[in-house]
Scaffold this motif. Structure first.
Motif, PDB file in Angstrom:
ATOM      1  N   GLN A  23      -8.592 -14.992  10.141  1.00 35.76           N
ATOM      2  CA  GLN A  23      -9.822 -15.313   9.435  1.00 35.76           C
ATOM      3  C   GLN A  23     -10.750 -16.159  10.291  1.00 35.76           C
ATOM      4  O   GLN A  23     -10.444 -16.488  11.436  1.00 35.76           O
ATOM      5  CB  GLN A  23      -9.485 -16.028   8.125  1.00 35.76           C
ATOM      6  CG  GLN A  23      -8.661 -15.181   7.169  1.00 35.76           C
ATOM      7  CD  GLN A  23      -8.343 -15.920   5.884  1.00 35.76           C
ATOM      8  OE1 GLN A  23      -8.527 -17.138   5.782  1.00 35.76           O
ATOM      9  NE2 GLN A  23      -7.852 -15.191   4.892  1.00 35.76           N
ATOM     10  N   LYS A  24     -11.915 -16.496   9.718  1.00 36.80           N
ATOM     11  CA  LYS A  24     -12.937 -17.266  10.432  1.00 36.80           C
ATOM     12  C   LYS A  24     -12.354 -18.561  11.005  1.00 36.80           C
ATOM     13  O   LYS A  24     -11.662 -19.304  10.327  1.00 36.80           O
ATOM     14  CB  LYS A  24     -14.084 -17.591   9.475  1.00 36.80           C
ATOM     15  CG  LYS A  24     -15.169 -18.457  10.093  1.00 36.80           C
ATOM     16  CD  LYS A  24     -16.215 -18.842   9.060  1.00 36.80           C
ATOM     17  CE  LYS A  24     -17.220 -19.819   9.653  1.00 36.80           C
ATOM     18  NZ  LYS A  24     -18.231 -20.256   8.650  1.00 36.80           N
ATOM     19  N   GLY A  25     -12.652 -18.792  12.304  1.00 32.68           N
ATOM     20  CA  GLY A  25     -12.189 -19.995  12.976  1.00 32.68           C
ATOM     21  C   GLY A  25     -10.822 -19.875  13.601  1.00 32.68           C
ATOM     22  O   GLY A  25     -10.414 -20.751  14.367  1.00 32.68           O
ATOM     23  N   GLY A  26     -10.091 -18.775  13.276  1.00 31.41           N
ATOM     24  CA  GLY A  26      -8.760 -18.595  13.839  1.00 31.41           C
ATOM     25  C   GLY A  26      -8.806 -18.077  15.267  1.00 31.41           C
ATOM     26  O   GLY A  26      -9.820 -17.537  15.726  1.00 31.41           O
ATOM     27  N   ALA A  27      -7.710 -18.233  15.981  1.00 32.65           N
ATOM     28  CA  ALA A  27      -7.637 -17.799  17.370  1.00 32.65           C
ATOM     29  C   ALA A  27      -7.437 -16.290  17.446  1.00 32.65           C
ATOM     30  O   ALA A  27      -6.699 -15.696  16.659  1.00 32.65           O
ATOM     31  CB  ALA A  27      -6.494 -18.523  18.083  1.00 32.65           C
ATOM     32  N   CYS A  28      -8.114 -15.670  18.412  1.00 26.16           N
ATOM     33  CA  CYS A  28      -8.000 -14.233  18.644  1.00 26.16           C
ATOM     34  C   CYS A  28      -8.058 -13.969  20.139  1.00 26.16           C
ATOM     35  O   CYS A  28      -8.214 -14.898  20.932  1.00 26.16           O
ATOM     36  CB  CYS A  28      -9.117 -13.466  17.924  1.00 26.16           C
ATOM     37  SG  CYS A  28     -10.785 -13.955  18.450  1.00 26.16           S
ATOM     38  N   ASN A  29      -7.934 -12.736  20.508  1.00 26.38           N
ATOM     39  CA  ASN A  29      -7.982 -12.379  21.926  1.00 26.38           C
ATOM     40  C   ASN A  29      -8.788 -11.093  22.071  1.00 26.38           C
ATOM     41  O   ASN A  29      -8.425 -10.062  21.517  1.00 26.38           O
ATOM     42  CB  ASN A  29      -6.572 -12.181  22.478  1.00 26.38           C
ATOM     43  CG  ASN A  29      -6.548 -12.098  23.991  1.00 26.38           C
ATOM     44  OD1 ASN A  29      -7.552 -11.754  24.627  1.00 26.38           O
ATOM     45  ND2 ASN A  29      -5.404 -12.410  24.586  1.00 26.38           N
ATOM     46  N   GLN A  30      -9.901 -11.174  22.812  1.00 23.64           N
ATOM     47  CA  GLN A  30     -10.738  -9.985  22.998  1.00 23.64           C
ATOM     48  C   GLN A  30     -10.004  -8.864  23.720  1.00 23.64           C
ATOM     49  O   GLN A  30     -10.384  -7.698  23.595  1.00 23.64           O
ATOM     50  CB  GLN A  30     -12.012 -10.355  23.771  1.00 23.64           C
ATOM     51  CG  GLN A  30     -13.029 -11.125  22.965  1.00 23.64           C
ATOM     52  CD  GLN A  30     -14.363 -11.222  23.662  1.00 23.64           C
ATOM     53  OE1 GLN A  30     -14.465 -10.999  24.878  1.00 23.64           O
ATOM     54  NE2 GLN A  30     -15.397 -11.569  22.918  1.00 23.64           N
ATOM     55  N   LYS A  31      -8.947  -9.196  24.438  1.00 29.87           N
ATOM     56  CA  LYS A  31      -8.172  -8.165  25.124  1.00 29.87           C
ATOM     57  C   LYS A  31      -7.459  -7.242  24.134  1.00 29.87           C
ATOM     58  O   LYS A  31      -7.043  -6.144  24.499  1.00 29.87           O
ATOM     59  CB  LYS A  31      -7.152  -8.810  26.070  1.00 29.87           C
ATOM     60  CG  LYS A  31      -7.780  -9.555  27.250  1.00 29.87           C
ATOM     61  CD  LYS A  31      -6.715 -10.129  28.167  1.00 29.87           C
ATOM     62  CE  LYS A  31      -7.340 -10.846  29.359  1.00 29.87           C
ATOM     63  NZ  LYS A  31      -6.298 -11.416  30.260  1.00 29.87           N
ATOM     64  N   ASN A  32      -7.318  -7.709  22.900  1.00 32.50           N
ATOM     65  CA  ASN A  32      -6.666  -6.891  21.879  1.00 32.50           C
ATOM     66  C   ASN A  32      -7.640  -5.943  21.167  1.00 32.50           C
ATOM     67  O   ASN A  32      -7.217  -5.156  20.313  1.00 32.50           O
ATOM     68  CB  ASN A  32      -5.976  -7.790  20.842  1.00 32.50           C
ATOM     69  CG  ASN A  32      -4.807  -8.565  21.432  1.00 32.50           C
ATOM     70  OD1 ASN A  32      -4.184  -8.119  22.399  1.00 32.50           O
ATOM     71  ND2 ASN A  32      -4.507  -9.720  20.866  1.00 32.50           N
ATOM     72  N   ASN A  33      -8.937  -6.058  21.475  1.00 33.77           N
ATOM     73  CA  ASN A  33      -9.894  -5.100  20.918  1.00 33.77           C
ATOM     74  C   ASN A  33      -9.584  -3.713  21.466  1.00 33.77           C
ATOM     75  O   ASN A  33      -9.440  -3.529  22.685  1.00 33.77           O
ATOM     76  CB  ASN A  33     -11.327  -5.486  21.281  1.00 33.77           C
ATOM     77  CG  ASN A  33     -11.773  -6.767  20.601  1.00 33.77           C
ATOM     78  OD1 ASN A  33     -11.077  -7.298  19.734  1.00 33.77           O
ATOM     79  ND2 ASN A  33     -12.941  -7.257  20.977  1.00 33.77           N
ATOM     80  N   LYS A  34      -9.490  -2.734  20.585  1.00 37.97           N
ATOM     81  CA  LYS A  34      -9.108  -1.392  21.033  1.00 37.97           C
ATOM     82  C   LYS A  34      -9.496  -0.350  19.993  1.00 37.97           C
ATOM     83  O   LYS A  34      -9.886  -0.683  18.869  1.00 37.97           O
ATOM     84  CB  LYS A  34      -7.593  -1.337  21.266  1.00 37.97           C
ATOM     85  CG  LYS A  34      -6.780  -1.620  20.005  1.00 37.97           C
ATOM     86  CD  LYS A  34      -5.277  -1.624  20.282  1.00 37.97           C
ATOM     87  CE  LYS A  34      -4.486  -1.959  19.007  1.00 37.97           C
ATOM     88  NZ  LYS A  34      -3.030  -1.962  19.252  1.00 37.97           N
ATOM     89  N   LEU A  35      -9.384   0.923  20.401  1.00 36.78           N
ATOM     90  CA  LEU A  35      -9.532   2.048  19.494  1.00 36.78           C
ATOM     91  C   LEU A  35      -8.141   2.589  19.198  1.00 36.78           C
ATOM     92  O   LEU A  35      -7.385   2.893  20.123  1.00 36.78           O
ATOM     93  CB  LEU A  35     -10.417   3.132  20.111  1.00 36.78           C
ATOM     94  CG  LEU A  35     -11.862   2.735  20.424  1.00 36.78           C
ATOM     95  CD1 LEU A  35     -12.602   3.902  21.065  1.00 36.78           C
ATOM     96  CD2 LEU A  35     -12.589   2.284  19.163  1.00 36.78           C
ATOM     97  N   LEU A  36      -7.815   2.709  17.939  1.00 38.65           N
ATOM     98  CA  LEU A  36      -6.482   3.164  17.564  1.00 38.65           C
ATOM     99  C   LEU A  36      -6.289   4.632  17.923  1.00 38.65           C
ATOM    100  O   LEU A  36      -7.210   5.452  17.777  1.00 38.65           O
ATOM    101  CB  LEU A  36      -6.271   2.972  16.059  1.00 38.65           C
ATOM    102  CG  LEU A  36      -6.322   1.516  15.564  1.00 38.65           C
ATOM    103  CD1 LEU A  36      -6.110   1.485  14.061  1.00 38.65           C
ATOM    104  CD2 LEU A  36      -5.286   0.667  16.272  1.00 38.65           C
TER     105      LEU A  36
END
Length: 289
Positions: A23-36
């Protein structure tokens, strides 16, 4: 190519982006952006109302592609739709200017490419082959303006689909940058005239109707209305009016029988009343004597 009579899941490509759980403010990683794989939906670590920003934190989306986006409550503030000269990318971080020819674009996002001056002539919205005369092929913007027998660019994308029996199959969608009424031949990479109904074909894109049947001939468009012989309409009309009048006549006889039954009951009642009254009078006369 698989006939259009089957159910295809590649339509999910146009559905809202599949979201993660952060959710908003949580940690993420742009490297995990992908097309399934299979559906090519955009996926990230963030949930449906946020995107992963440059600092690897989930931030509220800055734009939207759909009028009614997925994941928002009735009280939520929706991000803005982009104006006509801008587009909202798959990440939905912010509106961006349309891209000129030759610019990199995201898969199947024809709307990211700037249209040509004669876009009204080149647009082919019916079968989704381009957007206002522009098309994104192999992650690059083109104009769909290549004429017959001229070199063209083709993009073949394999989607996962499921038949009526639940069996999985691969459906290959082939698109090119040819003008309306032409298709890009995948073997020779030149634009060719599309085929009329009944002509032999090997793929949907080769047919005017965009429907190459399992018999390898061009069939009617999948969205074509079904036409029936005139006698079918006549039979249906007779059936409708026959049913109406039959119901009315049937109700008439049923109600008449009910009325006759009720009338007989009333007559029997009054006969009994008359007999009872007569009996009382006779008893009184006898008693007086």
């Amino acid at each position: 190519m698989i006939p259009h009579t089957l159910f295809f899941t590649f339509a999910l490509l146009f559905a809202p982006s599949l979201a993660g759980s952060v959710q908003k403010g949580g940690a993420c990683n742009q490297k995990n952006n992908k097309l399934l794989a299979g559906s090519y939906q955009f996926h990230s670590d963030c949930d449906s109302v946020t995107f992963c920003n440059s600092t690897n934190l989930c931030q509220l989306k800055g734009c939207r592609r759909d009028i009614f986006p997925f994941g928002y409550s009735e009280s939520s503030h929706l991000p803005d739709l982009c104006p006509n000269d801008q587009f909202c990318p798959d990440e939905m971080d912010a509106c961006q200017p349309l891209l000129p020819v030759g610019s990199p674009c995201q898969l199947n996002r024809d709307d990211q490419c700037a249209p040509p001056p004669n876009f009204k002539q080149l647009a082919n919205p019916r079968f989704g082959m381009n957007n206002n005369g522009s098309v994104c092929l192999n992650f690059q913007c083109y104009w769909a303006n290549v004429t017959a027998n001229q070199p063209c660019v083709v993009e073949n994308t394999a989607y996962t689909g499921y038949g009526a029996d639940g069996q999985e199959f691969i459906d290959i969608v082939s698109r090119g940058n040819c003008m309306t009424g032409l298709y890009c031949d995948s073997q020779n990479l030149v634009c060719k005239q599309t085929l009329a109904l009944g002509q032999s074909c090997a793929a949907d894109k080769e047919c005017d109707s965009m429907n190459c049947l399992g018999t390898q001939v061009c069939g009617t468009p999948a969205d074509a209305p079904k036409h029936f012989p005139i006698f079918v309409y006549i039979v249906v009309c007779f059936g409708i009016f026959g049913g109406i009048f039959g119901t009315l006549i049937g109700l008439f006889f049923v109600h008449r029988r009910q009325r006759d039954t009720e009338r007989e009951k009333r007559m029997q009642y009054w006969r009994e009343q008359v007999e009872w009254s007569s009996s009382l009078r006779e008893k009184r006369c006898t008693h007086v004597r």
